[in-house]
Design a protein around this motif. Structure first.
Motif, short mmCIF file in Angstrom:
data_model
loop_
_atom_site.label_atom_id
_atom_site.label_comp_id
_atom_site.label_asym_id
_atom_site.label_seq_id
_atom_site.Cartn_x
_atom_site.Cartn_y
_atom_site.Cartn_z
N SER A 208 65.67 -42.75 20.88
CA SER A 208 65.88 -44.15 21.29
C SER A 208 66.47 -45.01 20.18
O SER A 208 66.72 -46.19 20.38
CB SER A 208 64.55 -44.75 21.74
N GLY A 209 66.68 -44.42 18.99
CA GLY A 209 67.31 -45.17 17.91
C GLY A 209 66.37 -45.69 16.85
O GLY A 209 66.83 -46.30 15.88
N GLY A 210 65.08 -45.45 16.99
CA GLY A 210 64.13 -45.87 15.97
C GLY A 210 64.28 -45.04 14.71
O GLY A 210 64.71 -43.89 14.76
N VAL A 211 63.91 -45.62 13.59
CA VAL A 211 64.02 -44.92 12.30
C VAL A 211 62.64 -44.91 11.65
O VAL A 211 62.02 -45.96 11.46
CB VAL A 211 65.04 -45.62 11.37
N ARG A 212 62.16 -43.71 11.30
CA ARG A 212 60.81 -43.56 10.74
C ARG A 212 60.86 -42.73 9.47
O ARG A 212 61.29 -41.59 9.47
CB ARG A 212 59.89 -42.91 11.77
N PHE A 213 60.43 -43.32 8.37
CA PHE A 213 60.40 -42.62 7.07
C PHE A 213 59.30 -41.57 7.06
O PHE A 213 58.22 -41.78 7.61
CB PHE A 213 60.16 -43.64 5.95
N GLU A 214 59.59 -40.44 6.40
CA GLU A 214 58.59 -39.38 6.28
C GLU A 214 58.11 -39.19 4.84
O GLU A 214 56.96 -39.41 4.54
CB GLU A 214 59.14 -38.05 6.83
N THR A 215 59.01 -38.78 3.94
CA THR A 215 58.54 -38.43 2.59
C THR A 215 59.70 -38.43 1.61
O THR A 215 60.87 -38.37 2.01
CB THR A 215 57.89 -37.03 2.61
N VAL A 216 59.37 -38.48 0.33
CA VAL A 216 60.36 -38.33 -0.73
C VAL A 216 59.85 -37.28 -1.72
O VAL A 216 58.66 -37.23 -2.03
CB VAL A 216 60.65 -39.66 -1.45
N LYS A 217 60.76 -36.44 -2.18
CA LYS A 217 60.42 -35.40 -3.14
C LYS A 217 61.52 -35.31 -4.18
O LYS A 217 62.65 -35.75 -3.93
CB LYS A 217 60.25 -34.04 -2.43
N ALA A 218 61.19 -34.78 -5.32
CA ALA A 218 62.17 -34.62 -6.39
C ALA A 218 62.70 -33.19 -6.36
O ALA A 218 61.94 -32.22 -6.39
CB ALA A 218 61.54 -34.92 -7.75
N ALA A 219 64.01 -33.06 -6.30
CA ALA A 219 64.62 -31.74 -6.22
C ALA A 219 64.60 -31.05 -7.57
O ALA A 219 64.73 -31.68 -8.62
CB ALA A 219 66.07 -31.86 -5.74
#
Length: 453
Positions: free
Chosen positions: A268-279
């Motif tokens: 439907s176009g919503g945006v939901r953040f999940e996680t951030v990690k360092a490569a």
């Protein structure tokens, strides 16, 4: 809801839907067919090993989900995962499998497997590939199972580095100094200007030239002198000034922290953040992630703002699904929020349910790739014996969790040595301790193979 349930809700509107995971690693190889290449950048790689990375999906699937494999799960490895409670879904395997084929291609060549998949069609079961190419669309047609994501054409369009660069420019995000080159004739000026600009800024790393659809450190050439630039230009300008190039030329920023963050764009176009990690990178090739990552409030705010802008732009292009974005944090805390958009699953995706099941808050983790030189096949029992007390046996403790075993012997030959890989998550009470676990695990595994660490 857990990670997979949230993903199902966003993509199908039903958190209890069933996913059939098709983990077609390096789908970019399909998207890049017919696209212009850099001279000398298309180096050979261990396709047989990469294709067995599909086994990682076993640790992602939820209860009732299905994971399509190239071959059956090793019994000892399956028993280990069962002891941990790390594999909740079911697996089905292709009866016809070739090492150099991706899992989707094996599935399409396996009539018995196709029948099994057709039998799953109940109106609430979806194919969930790592990324959608023409092969996955063909598999959906052959099984009657709808794709949980958008078309192959949309996926290819939004995964190019040229697209990412254009998106950054039009959304006003901070860009790494650089430009795109649609034709060969644009490259000479771009290289000359960017080399001079990089030197003026004191960035110190020269420039990097990237194919739009390169993957895993391939399809890129680093240029740090006028002489090396001229050598590249001589090779590529033979094609003619009007020949398509589809390249990105950017400054190489030294001593930066590479980040990857994940979010979901819903149907439907919503945006939901999940996680951030360092490569964790080695010679520009992705090796895994470490987490959790501590960022300043200012950088965290910029990251969430970028998530919203990129997600909305992708939705406007017709994309919905998981998104991984490569970003970079300079040594002066300058945040570059979008080097490259990977509108597909990535390595971090396959750690999501592991983190929820087995990594309690306060525990630090390093997702590691162990490259091993082997002279024969090794069993999972031998790996477990080599790791000894380091092998994780339950949640809430330090140790090493093996999350892909099939890649160890995927490139085995009847005679002679070969290169194998083990993928693992190294856990401990601190980042430093997790790194120490990784180092000791590598030493023990090399000892198992007879190599010196």
């Amino acid at each position: 809801m857990n990670f997979v349930e949230r993903l199902k809700q966003d993509l199908t509107g039903d958190a209890s839907a069933r996913f059939v995971f098709v983990n077609n690693f390096e789908v970019e190889r399909s998207w890049a067919l017919g696209e212009p290449k850099l001279p000398g950048a298309g180096v050979s790689f261990a396709g047989a090993t990469v294709n067995r990375m599909e086994e990682m999906g076993v640790l992602l699937a939820g209860e009732g989900d299905v994971v399509v494999l190239k071959d059956g799960l090793d019994p000892e490895f399956a028993a280990y995962l069962s002891t941990l409670g790390a594999a909740a879904g079911h697996t089905v395997a292709a009866e016809n499998h070739e090492p150099e084929r991706m899992v989707t291609e094996d599935a399409l060549a396996s009539p018995l497997l196709l029948e099994q998949l057709r039998a799953l069609d109940d109106g609430r079961t979806y194919l969930m590939p790592l990324g959608v190419s023409a092969a996955e669309e063909e598999l959906a047609k052959a099984t009657g199972l709808p794709l949980a994501g958008p078309s192959a054409a949309i996926c290819k369009a939004v995964n190019g580095k040229v697209f990412s660069r254009d998106l950054v420019d039009r959304t006003g995000l901070r860009a790494v100094p650089g430009r795109t080159c649609r034709t060969v004739g644009e490259l000479r000026e771009a290289l000359t200007e960017q080399l001079a600009h990089t030197e003026q800024l004191g960035l110190g790393g020269g420039v990097v030239v990237k194919e739009s659809l390169g993957v895993s450190g391939r399809g890129m050439v680093r240029v740090d002198t006028e002489r090396s630039a001229e050598r590249l230009l001589r090779l590529i300008e033979r094609r003619g000034a009007e020949a398509p190039a589809n390249l990105v030329v950017e400054s190489w920023i030294e001593h930066a922290q590479d980040l990857n963050y994940q979010f979901v764009v819903s149907r439907s176009g919503g945006v939901r953040f999940e996680t951030v990690k360092a490569a964790v990178l080695r010679d520009g090739v992705h090796q895994g992630h470490r987490f959790p990552v501590e960022l300043s409030p200012a950088v965290t705010g910029q990251l969430h703002d970028a998530t919203r802008r990129i997600g909305e732009a992708l939705s406007a292009e017709g994309y919905f699904g998981l998104v991984g974005v490569d970003a970079m944090l300079g040594k002066d805390d300058t945040f570059y929020p979008c080097l490259e958009i990977n509108a597909r699953f990535n390595m971090s995706t396959y750690q999501s349910r592991i983190a929820e099941r087995l990594i309690p808050e306060g525990t630090h983790a390093i997702a590691a790739t162990f490259g091993l030189r082997l002279t024969r096949r090794h069993t999972f029992g031998e790996v477990a014996q080599a790791l000894g007390g380091l092998l994780l046996d339950g949640a809430g403790r330090s140790g090493v969790l093996i999350n892909n075993f099939a890649t160890l012997n995927a490139a085995a030959t009847e005679d002679g040595s070969f290169h194998g890989r083990l993928y693992a998550i190294c856990l401990a009470e601190s980042a430093e301790a997790a790194l120490a676990v990784r180092t000791e695990a590598e030493r023990r595994l090399n000892e198992m193979t007879g190599e010196q660490a």
